[in-house]
Scaffold this motif. Structure first.
Motif, PDB file in Angstrom:
ATOM      1  N   UNK A   1       0.889  -1.175  -0.041  1.00 33.61           N
ATOM      2  CA  UNK A   1       0.076   0.038   0.152  1.00 33.61           C
ATOM      3  C   UNK A   1       1.022   1.340  -0.115  1.00 33.61           C
ATOM      4  N   UNK A   2       0.367   2.177  -0.410  1.00 34.98           N
ATOM      5  CA  UNK A   2       1.404   3.520  -0.404  1.00 34.98           C
ATOM      6  C   UNK A   2       0.473   4.674  -0.302  1.00 34.98           C
TER       7      UNK A   2
ATOM      8  N   UNK B   1       3.387  15.705  -2.990  1.00 33.58           N
ATOM      9  CA  UNK B   1       3.293  14.222  -3.237  1.00 33.58           C
ATOM     10  C   UNK B   1       4.066  13.417  -3.229  1.00 33.58           C
ATOM     11  N   UNK B   2       4.502  13.467  -1.810  1.00 38.06           N
ATOM     12  CA  UNK B   2       5.490  12.498  -1.366  1.00 38.06           C
ATOM     13  C   UNK B   2       5.050  10.939  -1.245  1.00 38.06           C
TER      14      UNK B   2
ATOM     15  N   UNK C   1      -0.445  -3.296   4.077  1.00 41.06           N
ATOM     16  CA  UNK C   1      -2.139  -3.645   4.551  1.00 41.06           C
ATOM     17  C   UNK C   1      -2.173  -4.222   5.791  1.00 41.06           C
ATOM     18  N   UNK C   2      -1.451  -5.307   5.727  1.00 42.12           N
ATOM     19  CA  UNK C   2      -1.952  -6.108   7.111  1.00 42.12           C
ATOM     20  C   UNK C   2      -1.641  -5.258   8.297  1.00 42.12           C
TER      21      UNK C   2
ATOM     22  N   UNK D   1      -3.699   2.527  -3.198  1.00 40.29           N
ATOM     23  CA  UNK D   1      -2.992   4.066  -2.755  1.00 40.29           C
ATOM     24  C   UNK D   1      -3.820   4.910  -2.076  1.00 40.29           C
ATOM     25  N   UNK D   2      -3.398   5.450  -0.952  1.00 41.16           N
ATOM     26  CA  UNK D   2      -4.401   6.254  -0.183  1.00 41.16           C
ATOM     27  C   UNK D   2      -3.789   7.838  -0.225  1.00 41.16           C
ATOM     28  N   UNK D   3      -4.582   8.617  -1.100  1.00 40.19           N
ATOM     29  CA  UNK D   3      -4.127   9.833  -1.443  1.00 40.19           C
ATOM     30  C   UNK D   3      -4.582  10.830  -0.394  1.00 40.19           C
TER      31      UNK D   3
END
Lengths: 807, 208
Positions: free
Chosen positions: A211-212, A219-220, A226-227, A244-246
């Motif tokens: 995940x990011x 926008x770093x 996830x776990x 992706x979580x923005x």
């Protein structure tokens, strides 16, 4: 040979000190020494990094060391000194004794010094002390004295294996601290492959990340797992564009704090960021952090401190839970263990499928969790070989059950096993945890195996454990167990021939070796050397030798027989037996056998006066040997209950219950006709019975005999006498037990019609391997109704006697 | 009572299969083949789990000796092959250094991968018998087999000397990257041991 001798016994002169390579911890700073000592005072042990000299004295030593003195101040106190400075001085514990050898153990584990009595480390702890500034370099043990001679013997150095829970918590904490230090210097690879990692090692790491986060206007990009996220809050991946979580409105330091709190359990944040951190944790429902932030905000406003742009850093940590959350466990608040466990069951967020060849899919697991526990798994998933990219991984030659237990442990941190019949799975799990370097699980397995160890499992456990270097303690305990049940272990099944030579020899030389006769030792040695599939007796081997050569019979192990035969104590055998052996083929073909038998015959002929000069162990009685109480006839005076009436040969017979040498109990309360004294009185009594009691809705009647805490009997015969009634027993069992709770059947009778007259005696032999197991408690219990017309659950006997090998 | 007998019947048979000489030879062979593949930078076909298990089983069944010598021999022959390829590298100082450093990196990566496979041996057998750990073994092979070997030694000294001289000519930092070459060589030599670094770096500067 000299080392062997020293291992057995040595005497240290006043103001001297004995050192040696054999008294060295395998790992610096951690180890345990077990020994027996006899002295008037000051049994002194020194622990230091290097060997010392013969005239070493701890008061003169400028290097760092620990000194433990048992029986200091004229045998009144226990003392521990660190670099010559007294740190512990306790009255009245751990004293020594001149009259006999006492067993002690001293264990050192990163500055935790434990001292105890007995031969089993971590049992009978007398004293524990934790050095605030641990000396992790101590490795050599010096055995020393003060102004009197000190005798030491049976010295063995074992790895220090933390066993009980009190110890655990401290050690685990130390473990965690060590890791905390190393947490940020990630490039430094742990030297030891079995070092365990913490989740914080994966903070902002691209390893296994799935995940990011994208934060701020710049926008770093920040990687996450996830776990870990899902186990500590609610991060909705489905609605947020896959993985992706923005978060354009969140600045990097705030997200960094959130992640650090989740991964490491604590973080620092500038005061003016606290609001945004609260907001962010509310968004993702990281409950503990929300609570902490609110508390802190409340405190700040209460103090009256304005939430200005002050840049003071605040420490946010999961409310003290770190201290009592066990340290070896990689998951800490706010990561929820329950959720982690669910992820194993559901396979959610999993990135690797685990297959066991011959079984199929075992689990959908997470590389991160596996890597936390084990360096080989980390390497497997990161070093660029096939598994690093593959979605499936296959394991060969393992039991699926053991592998599932391994995974369960990794996800829950607990080994939950309550069934004592899965020792074989536990042994495989032990091997697995050794293979993958999961030290904690290895300890847990050893603990469980020890808990469930029985005479039936000891041989197989020993076979597996002897190849693992780090399980010395368990190995030692297994050997002892084997040696104390030597007859049973070598008769019940012949798996012991699979043991390697060193292990078998250790057992034969064990101080606690217990046998009913020396012939059994000889038989076992011959069986082992022939790698036979059933127990051989020496006279059958003798017959075989008339047709075949020793080379054919013993094969590769022919050379070993010369090492093992001297361990049989021929001089303890009967002369007639020795004379038969002298004429046997064994003596003819195996030179050493003939020599040893001839020596024993000579010894026997010379009578008991001569041997005092002969110090060889072969001529000594075994420390724990059995007295044979043999059945001759019904109502004879040879049984154990009669013997107890004489206080084991000390005086004229009196009723053993009155002499308090044994305890007798009946299933029904004592009364005029249910009297323990009567059962062992040798006299006929017209009415004497044990009435039924209700046990879980089942009727049961029994008489039970406890021959005392210090005594055991391998029962091979028993006698009962019917009282004056015609209530004859027909179906019953004789059972034995060591603890009075778990019973083993010795003799089972069903519809046995031997007794058919009032006052009749009857005796039965006990056959099979269970006749070789020693027990303290014996119970004669009805398993079906008696032949009587009425009261057919009364056990009507007025006399009971037991025979066998007693100690 | 029934459970007692059940257990002894289910005794572990794992020891017998793995002690078999054929299995032992097969396991050793698999590990040496892997060493070859790793040096050939063909990592994707190397199955870590399988090799790790084989190496583990060898050590567990007291065949650590065989495994250790097999790994040692395989690594030595691979390093020899690397020396061969270096010998044909261009004679010019800079390209030689570049080639040498690339080979060095390949070697260290390979050693670290081999270490992963025989991690169990490194953890138990090596300290118990006082052998050289695999990492040090790799360094030793490189030091004695490559850096100190006749031809390469001379060329290395010469190339470093040229490189340094050129740096001085060009001022503080000349062509970008050339300074890195000397730094890389120094780093490599330091890793091989403090004395090795002195041996190569100081002698030429003193003489020139």
């Amino acid at each position: 040979m000299r080392i062997e001798d020293r291992k057995r016994s040595l005497t240290v002169a006043p103001f001297e000190c004995v050192w040696g390579e054999e008294f060295r911890f395998a790992e610096a700073g951690r180890g345990c020494i077990v020994f027996e000592a006899s002295a008037q005072n000051d049994v002194t042990l020194v622990f230091r990094e290097q060997l010392g000299s013969q005239h070493y004295h701890y008061r003169m030593d400028s290097a760092r060391h620990y000194t433990v003195i048992l029986g200091s101040h004229r045998n009144k106190r226990l003392k521990i000194e660190v670099d010559g400075r007294t740190v512990v001085d306790e009255a009245g514990i751990g004293l020594c004794r001149l009259s006999s050898f006492q067993s002690y153990w001293i264990s050192i584990y990163d500055g935790l010094i434990s001292i105890g009595q007995g031969r089993h480390p971590n049992n009978n702890v007398l004293f524990q002390w934790l050095d605030p500034d641990p000396n992790r370099s101590v490795q050599y043990v010096g055995l020393s004295s003060w102004d009197k001679h000190v005798g030491y013997r049976n010295i063995s150095v074992l790895p220090s294996a933390p066993q009980n829970s009190i110890l655990w918590s401290q050690i685990e904490y130390a473990y965690a601290e060590r890791h905390g230090e190393g947490g940020h210097t990630k490039n430094e690879e742990p030297k030891d492959g079995c070092e365990q990692r913490l989740i914080s090692d994966f903070l902002e790491s691209w390893d296994f990340s799935d995940a990011i986060f994208v934060v701020g206007t710049e926008r770093k990009v920040i990687p996450a797992h996830k776990i870990v996220l899902a186990a500590s809050g609610e991060f909705d991946f489905s609605s947020m564009n896959g993985s992706t979580i923005d978060l354009p409105s969140v600045s990097y330091p705030v997200l960094r704090s959130l992640l650090e709190y989740i991964y490491a359990g604590s973080t620092q944040i500038a005061e003016w960021h606290l609001d945004s951190l609260l907001e962010l944790s509310l968004q993702f429902k990281v409950e503990p952090l929300v609570k902490r932030c609110e508390e802190m905000l409340y405190c700040l406003t209460k103090i009256g401190n304005k939430l200005s742009a002050s840049s003071n850093n605040l420490q946010v940590s999961s409310s003290g839970s770190q201290a009592h959350q066990v340290g070896y466990f990689p998951f800490k608040a706010p990561v929820c263990v329950q959720k982690i466990k669910q992820f194993l069951a559901s396979g959610e967020h999993s990135d690797i499928n685990i297959f066991v060849t011959g079984h199929g899919l075992v689990a959908q697991a997470h590389k991160l969790i596996l890597s936390l526990w084990s360096m080989p798994f980390t390497k497997m998933f990161t070093n660029g070989m096939k598994e690093s990219k593959a979605p499936n991984v296959f394991f060969e030659d393992v039991s699926a059950q053991a592998f599932s237990l391994l995974l369960q442990f990794m996800y829950s941190g607990e080994l939950i096993v309550d069934n004592r019949y899965i020792t074989s799975v536990l042994v495989q799990l032990l091997l697995l945890s050794d293979q993958f370097g999961i030290t904690v699980l290895q300890f847990e397995c050893c603990k469980k195996i020890m808990e469930f160890l029985s005479e039936d499992t000891v041989c197989s456990v020993l076979q597996a454990v002897s190849s693992i270097a780090s399980c010395k303690l368990l190995e030692e305990i297994c050997k002892r167990n084997f040696a104390t049940h030597f007859d049973y272990c070598t008769t019940a099944c012949t798996d012991f021939v699979l043991l390697d030579e060193a292990t078998f020899k250790d057992i034969l030389q064990h101080v606690d070796m217990t046998v009913t006769s020396e012939e059994k030792v000889l038989d076992a040695i011959l069986t082992w050397c022939m790698e036979a599939s059933e127990t051989c007796y020496w006279n059958s081997v003798d017959k075989l030798l008339s047709t075949s050569t020793p080379e054919q019979l013993f094969g590769e192990r022919l050379t070993t027989i010369n090492d093992l035969l001297p361990l049989v104590r021929f001089p303890l055998m009967q002369l007639s037996l020795l004379q038969r052996m002298e004429k046997s083929n064994l003596a003819k073909h195996i030179q050493l056998f003939g020599k040893l038998v001839a020596e024993a015959v000579e010894f026997s002929n010379a009578g008991p006066r001569m041997p005092t000069t002969n110090k060889c162990e072969r001529f000594l009685h075994r420390r724990s040997s059995y007295r044979e109480l043999q059945y001759i006839s019904d109502g004879d005076n040879n049984g154990v209950i009669y013997y107890a009436g004489t206080s084991f040969g000390k005086h004229q017979w009196i009723n053993p219950v009155l002499a308090k040498n044994i305890t007798v109990m009946a299933s029904s309360p004592n009364s005029r006709y249910t009297d323990p004294k009567v059962l062992v009185s040798k006299n006929y009594q017209a009415t004497c019975f044990a009435g039924p009691r209700d046990d879980d809705g089942k009727k049961c009647s029994w008489w039970m005999v406890d021959i005392g805490q210090d005594h055991q009997l391998m029962c091979n015969y028993y006698t009962v006498r019917q009282d004056g009634s015609r209530t004859f027993m027909r179906s019953w069992v004789l059972q034995g037990s060591m603890d009075g709770e778990n019973w083993t059947n010795l003799g089972v009778h069903e519809d046995e019609r031997t007794i058919c007259h009032p006052g009749q005696f009857a005796s039965w032999p006990i056959t099979g391997p269970s006749a070789l197991l020693p027990f303290r408690f014996f119970r004669l219990a009805l398993t079906g109704p008696t032949a009587g017309v009425s009261n057919n659950w009364n056990l009507c006997i007025c006399f009971l006697e037991l025979y066998g090998y007693f100690r | 009572m029934s459970a007692r007998h059940q257990f002894s019947a289910a005794a572990f048979r794992w020891q017998e299969t793995d002690g078999n000489p054929d299995v032992v030879a097969g396991n050793c062979k698999a590990v040496t083949n892997a060493v070859r593949d790793i040096y050939a930078q063909d990592m994707t076909n190397v199955i870590f789990g399988d090799l790790y298990r084989r190496a583990y089983s060898l050590v567990l069944h007291k065949r650590g000796e065989e495994l250790y010598s097999a790994v040692e021999a395989a690594m030595a022959s691979e390093v020899q092959a690397l020396v061969g390829s270096l010998a044909v590298a261009g004679p010019s100082g800079q390209s030689f250094l570049r080639e040498l450093l690339a080979t060095w990196r390949r070697h260290t990566a390979a050693v670290s991968a081999i270490r992963d496979i025989v991690m169990y041996m490194d953890r138990t057998f090596v300290p118990a018998t006082g052998r050289t750990p695999v990492r040090e073994l790799g360094l030793g092979l490189w030091r004695d087999g490559v850096v100190r070997s006749g031809r390469i030694r001379l060329r290395l000294v010469e190339a470093v000397r040229l490189e340094k001289a050129r740096q001085e000519e060009d001022g503080v930092v000349g062509v970008p990257g050339s300074g890195d070459l000397v730094a890389g060589v120094t780093e490599m030599l330091t890793e091989l041991g403090a004395d090795v670094c002195h041996e190569f770096m100081e002698a030429p500067t003193v003489s020139s």
